[in-house]
Design a protein around this motif. Structure first.
Motif, PDB file in Angstrom:
ATOM      1  N   THR A   1      53.885  39.235  36.768  1.00  0.00           N
ATOM      2  CA  THR A   1      52.857  39.997  37.452  1.00  0.00           C
ATOM      3  C   THR A   1      53.518  41.237  38.037  1.00  0.00           C
ATOM      4  O   THR A   1      54.730  41.267  38.254  1.00  0.00           O
ATOM      5  CB  THR A   1      52.204  39.170  38.577  1.00  0.00           C
TER       6      THR A   1
ATOM      7  N   GLY B   1      49.296  45.219  37.776  1.00  0.00           N
ATOM      8  CA  GLY B   1      48.749  43.886  37.510  1.00  0.00           C
ATOM      9  C   GLY B   1      49.732  43.015  36.780  1.00  0.00           C
ATOM     10  O   GLY B   1      50.011  41.892  37.185  1.00  0.00           O
TER      11      GLY B   1
ATOM     12  N   SER C   1      45.602  52.001  39.058  1.00  0.00           N
ATOM     13  CA  SER C   1      46.351  50.790  38.667  1.00  0.00           C
ATOM     14  C   SER C   1      47.014  50.952  37.302  1.00  0.00           C
ATOM     15  O   SER C   1      46.985  50.036  36.484  1.00  0.00           O
ATOM     16  CB  SER C   1      45.455  49.562  38.627  1.00  0.00           C
TER      17      SER C   1
ATOM     18  N   LEU D   1      44.450  38.348  39.518  1.00  0.00           N
ATOM     19  CA  LEU D   1      45.677  39.082  39.847  1.00  0.00           C
ATOM     20  C   LEU D   1      45.385  40.025  41.014  1.00  0.00           C
ATOM     21  O   LEU D   1      44.260  40.501  41.161  1.00  0.00           O
ATOM     22  CB  LEU D   1      46.132  39.915  38.648  1.00  0.00           C
TER      23      LEU D   1
ATOM     24  N   VAL E   1      46.084  42.960  41.352  1.00  0.00           N
ATOM     25  CA  VAL E   1      45.563  44.176  40.722  1.00  0.00           C
ATOM     26  C   VAL E   1      45.212  43.801  39.287  1.00  0.00           C
ATOM     27  O   VAL E   1      46.041  43.200  38.603  1.00  0.00           O
ATOM     28  CB  VAL E   1      46.645  45.286  40.696  1.00  0.00           C
ATOM     29  N   PRO E   2      44.007  44.087  38.822  1.00  0.00           N
ATOM     30  CA  PRO E   2      43.683  43.714  37.443  1.00  0.00           C
ATOM     31  C   PRO E   2      44.564  44.467  36.450  1.00  0.00           C
ATOM     32  O   PRO E   2      44.825  45.648  36.632  1.00  0.00           O
ATOM     33  CB  PRO E   2      42.209  44.106  37.293  1.00  0.00           C
ATOM     34  N   ALA E   3      45.015  43.752  35.429  1.00  0.00           N
ATOM     35  CA  ALA E   3      45.882  44.381  34.418  1.00  0.00           C
ATOM     36  C   ALA E   3      45.013  45.124  33.408  1.00  0.00           C
ATOM     37  O   ALA E   3      45.059  44.877  32.205  1.00  0.00           O
ATOM     38  CB  ALA E   3      46.745  43.325  33.744  1.00  0.00           C
TER      39      ALA E   3
ATOM     40  N   TYR F   1      43.364  49.388  45.874  1.00  0.00           N
ATOM     41  CA  TYR F   1      44.176  48.168  45.782  1.00  0.00           C
ATOM     42  C   TYR F   1      43.500  47.040  46.558  1.00  0.00           C
ATOM     43  O   TYR F   1      43.443  45.906  46.120  1.00  0.00           O
ATOM     44  CB  TYR F   1      45.580  48.444  46.338  1.00  0.00           C
TER      45      TYR F   1
END
Lengths: 296, 284
Positions: free
Chosen positions: A153, A158, A180, A259, A261-263, B177
Motif C-alpha cells: 500500500t 493507494g 492521488s 485503502l 487512498v484509492p489506487a 485525502y
C-alpha cells in the motif's frame, strides 16, 4: 472541450452500482471500451520462498520466476520463454525498487539478470537501477526494460504498483502527485520508457497491506504470502495485486476497509490512458504452486 | 548555508537524546529540506510539504541484535503546522506524550511547539515500545515551550464533531485525502488558506463540517461561487442542495471564512449547524 470536474456527488451517483472504490474512477472516466484482448497474468507461490523477512531463498526464487515466465509465454522451457522476451541485441534495464523497508532485493535482481544473460545479452549491456535510471548509461540506451518491484500500500497513490515503479524516470516527481497520483500511467509514455517494457514482476513475498506513519510501514501489517505476479500488461498485474491486498485487508480488519487512498491510477491507466486491462473479467489469471490462503 | 542556518541545525539535533536503554544513536544525523525530502520519504513527503515544513532531522538508534529505531524530527516552522501534520494520521492510542500523541504498530507520533516527532521501531516488541516511549518523553521534555493550536479549531464544537479527530490543513490535496470533494481545486485552497475538517454522527449517518479561512474576503467570495456553481448547480436555495444519497450539503460565508456542511440528515439541521458556526465566528 472543457474538462468536467469530478465531484463527490459523481461518486454518490455510481456508489449504488459498486462498492469498489477503484471502479468509481473507471465508471466516471470511461469513454469507450479499451481495445485490449484478455491479458495474461501468472501468480506463482511457494511456501519456501522466504528464508526470513526480506531474505528470499535464491534457488526457490529462480525456479518461481522460471516457471512463471514459461507459463506466461506458454513455453515448456523457461529459456525459450526468455528468448521470446529478450533478444541478444537488446540493451536491458532492470528497473528495481530500493525502498528501505521492502526492496526488490538482489536475489530477484540477480535471478532476472541471469536469465537476460542466458537469452544472449552480454553483462555490460544490462543495468540494474532504481533512483538512478535517468543518469544510468544502460538505461539511457535501453531497448528493453524489465520492471520488478514489491507490492505494498502507498500513502499517496493507494498502492505501490508496477505502474508507479517508473516514477524515477520522471524529471520532476511532484508533477505526478496530484489527485492521488491519478495519472501515473503517463510515465509509461515518456521517451525513455515507451514501448520498451517486456516483463512486469510484482513481488508479493511479504506485501504490506496497510501503512502508518511518515514511512507508511510497520512489520505488523505485512504477511508472508510467498508469491510473485508476472505479466506483460502492468495494469493487469497491478489489478491482480490490488485484489490480493484488498482481500488481505478484509481478512485482517474483519470488514471491508478501503485503502486510505484509492489506487485509482491503476484503473485510470486502463480507462483514461489505455495502457492495459484493469477489468478482472478480462484478465486470464494462471495460478501455480502453493494454494493455501491464496486470497484470490 | 549561512551561520544562522548552521546554528539552527545544531540546535535541532541538540533536542534529541543520543542513547536510550542501550540503543545508541549513529554518529551522524541526516537532514532533509523542502526539496530533498523525497530522497528520504517516498510520495508521503508531499504531506510534510503541504504543511510548509522547514527541516527534517533523522537520527537512527541501534543496539546489537535488536530492531533499529528511527527518529524523524520535523521542524514545521509553526505550532499550527506541527498540530496540522499530527492530525494527518490519528490512528492509534494516546501515549500521553507532548501536546498530543498516538502509538500504534511500533510507531509513536506526537507534536509539541513547532515540532512534529515520529519514532519508529523496525520491529514492535515490548522492549522497543518501552524505548520509543522513553525516547518520546525525552524529546518532549527537551522542547521547552508548548505551542498554540490553530485558532480555527475552536470554531468546531464537541457538540458537533469528534474533537479528537479534527484535521487541520491548507491545501486541496490534503482535503481530498481525508474527504474527497472534487478532483479539481474548486474551493481554491492553497498554502495561504487554513482549513479544519471535523466529523460527527447523527441518526446513524456521518456528516462532515469544513471551515476554511481565506487570506482576504474577495477570495472567499470567489471560492463560494466556485463551490456552489460546480457542486450544487441544482441548489434548492442559495448554498443548499440535497445530494444523491438524500442527505444535505449547505454552504455559507462569514467574514473571510467559508463554512460547508456535508451529509447532514436534513436541510434544517444543515442550516442550523451553519448558523451556530457563524455565530461562533462572530464572537471571535
Amino acid at each position: 472541450m472543457k474538462k468536467k470536474v469530478i465531484t463527490r456527488r459523481d461518486f454518490l451517483r455510481v456508489a449504488a452500482m459498486t462498492p469498489f472504490a477503484g471502479a468509481f474512477a473507471s465508471s466516471l472516466k470511461a469513454r469507450e471500451k479499451p481495445s485490449f484482448d484478455k491479458a495474461r497474468v501468472v501468480l506463482i507461490r511457494d511456501k519456501s520462498a522466504l528464508i526470513s523477512f526480506n531474505k528470499p531463498n535464491p534457488e526457490v526464487i529462480q525456479r518461481m520466476l522460471d516457471d512463471a515466465v514459461a507459463a506466461l509465454l506458454a513455453e515448456k522451457d523457461p529459456l525459450d520463454a526468455w528468448r521470446k522476451l529478450i533478444l541478444p541485441s537488446d540493451i536491458v534495464g532492470i528497473k528495481s525498487n530500493v525502498w528501505h523497508y521492502i526492496p526488490t532485493g538482489s536475489v530477484i535482481e540477480q535471478a532476472l539478470k541471469r536469465r537476460v544473460m542466458d537469452a544472449g545479452v552480454p553483462e555490460d549491456r544490462i543495468g540494474i537501477s532504481d533512483r538512478g535510471v535517468r543518469r544510468n548509461r544502460v538505461f539511457q540506451k535501453a531497448t528493453a526494460l524489465i520492471n520488478a518491484r514489491p507490492a505494498r500500500t502507498h500513502h499517496w497513490s493507494g498502492m505501490g504498483t508496477c505502474l508507479k515503479n517508473y516514477i524515477t524516470f520522471a524529471r520532476w516527481l511532484p508533477s505526478y502527485h496530484p489527485d492521488s497520483c491519478a495519472d501515473l500511467a503517463k510515465l509509461w509514455y515518456l521517451p525513455q520508457v515507451k514501448g520498451k517494457t517486456r516483463l512486469n514482476i510484482l513481488i508479493m513475498l511479504h506485501p504490506l497491506f496497510h501503512g502508518i506513519g511518515p514511512h507508511h510501514f510497520s512489520r505488523k501489517y505485512t504477511w508472508e504470502y510467498n508469491g510473485i505476479l508476472v505479466g506483460q500488461d502492468p495494469v493487469a498485474v497491478d489489478t491482480t495485486g490490488l485484489r490480493i491486498l484488498q482481500a488481505k485487508r478484509r481478512e485482517f480488519f474483519g470488514r471491508e476497509r478501503a485503502l486510505q487512498v484509492p489506487a485509482k491510477h491503476i484503473f485510470l491507466a486502463d480507462t483514461r490512458h489505455r495502457l492495459g486491462v484493469s477489468d478482472p473479467n478480462r484478465i486470464e489469471l494462471i495460478m501455480l504452486g502453493w494454494k493455501e490462503e491464496i486470497l484470490i | 548555508m549561512d551561520n544562522c542556518s548552521k546554528q539552527a541545525k545544531r540546535d535541532l539535533g541538540s533536542l534529541l537524546p543520543r542513547e536510550m536503554l542501550g540503543w545508541r544513536a549513529e554518529e551522524k544525523d541526516h537532514s532533509y529540506d523542502f526539496q530533498t525530502i523525497f530522497d528520504y520519504i517516498d510520495g508521503a513527503g508531499e504531506v510534510y510539504r503541504s504543511y510548509n515544513f522547514k527541516e527534517l532531522v533523522v537520527r537512527r538508534f541501534k543496539k546489537e541484535g535488536k530492531p533499529e529505531i528511527i527518529m524523524d524530527f520535523f521542524d514545521m516552522g509553526s505550532s499550527e503546522d506541527a498540530f496540522g501534520v499530527f492530525t494527518h494520521d490519528l490512528e492509534g492510542e494516546d501515549a500521553g506524550i507532548g501536546q498530543a500523541s498516538t502509538y500504534k504498530g511500533g510507531l509513536l507520533s506526537f507534536w509539541k511547539g513547532p515540532y512534529f516527532v515520529s519514532i519508529y521501531a523496525e520491529e514492535e516488541t515490548e522492549e522497543t515500545k518501552d524505548v520509543l516511549l522513553n525516547l518520546g518523553e525525552a524529546v518532549a521534555s527537551a522542547i521547552k515551550e508548548e505551542g498554540e493550536k490553530p485558532a480555527l479549531v475552536a470554531l468546531l464544537s464537541e457538540q458537533e464533531v469528534d474533537i479528537g479527530k479534527i484535521h487541520y490543513f491548507h491545501n486541496h490535496m490534503i482535503l481530498n485525502y481525508h474527504f474527497f470533494v472534487a478532483d479539481e481545486n474548486i474551493l481554491l485552497l492553497d498554502q495561504q488558506t487554513e482549513a479544519v475538517l471535523g466529523r460527527g454522527i447523527q441518526e446513524g449517518k456521518e456528516y462532515a463540517i469544513l471551515v476554511v479561512r481565506y487570506p482576504e474576503a474577495k477570495k472567499v467570495s470567489q471560492a463560494y461561487n466556485s463551490f456552489v456553481n460546480i457542486y450544487m448547480p441544482d441548489a434548492v436555495e442559495p448554498g443548499l442542495v440535497q445530494t444523491e444519497d438524500m442527505l444535505w450539503t449547505a454552504s455559507d460565508i462569514e467574514d473571510n471564512l467559508l463554512v460547508i456542511i456535508f451529509n447532514a440528515s436534513s436541510d434544517i439541521i444543515a442550516k442550523e449547524m451553519i448558523k451556530k458556526i457563524k455565530e461562533r465566528i462572530g464572537r471571535k
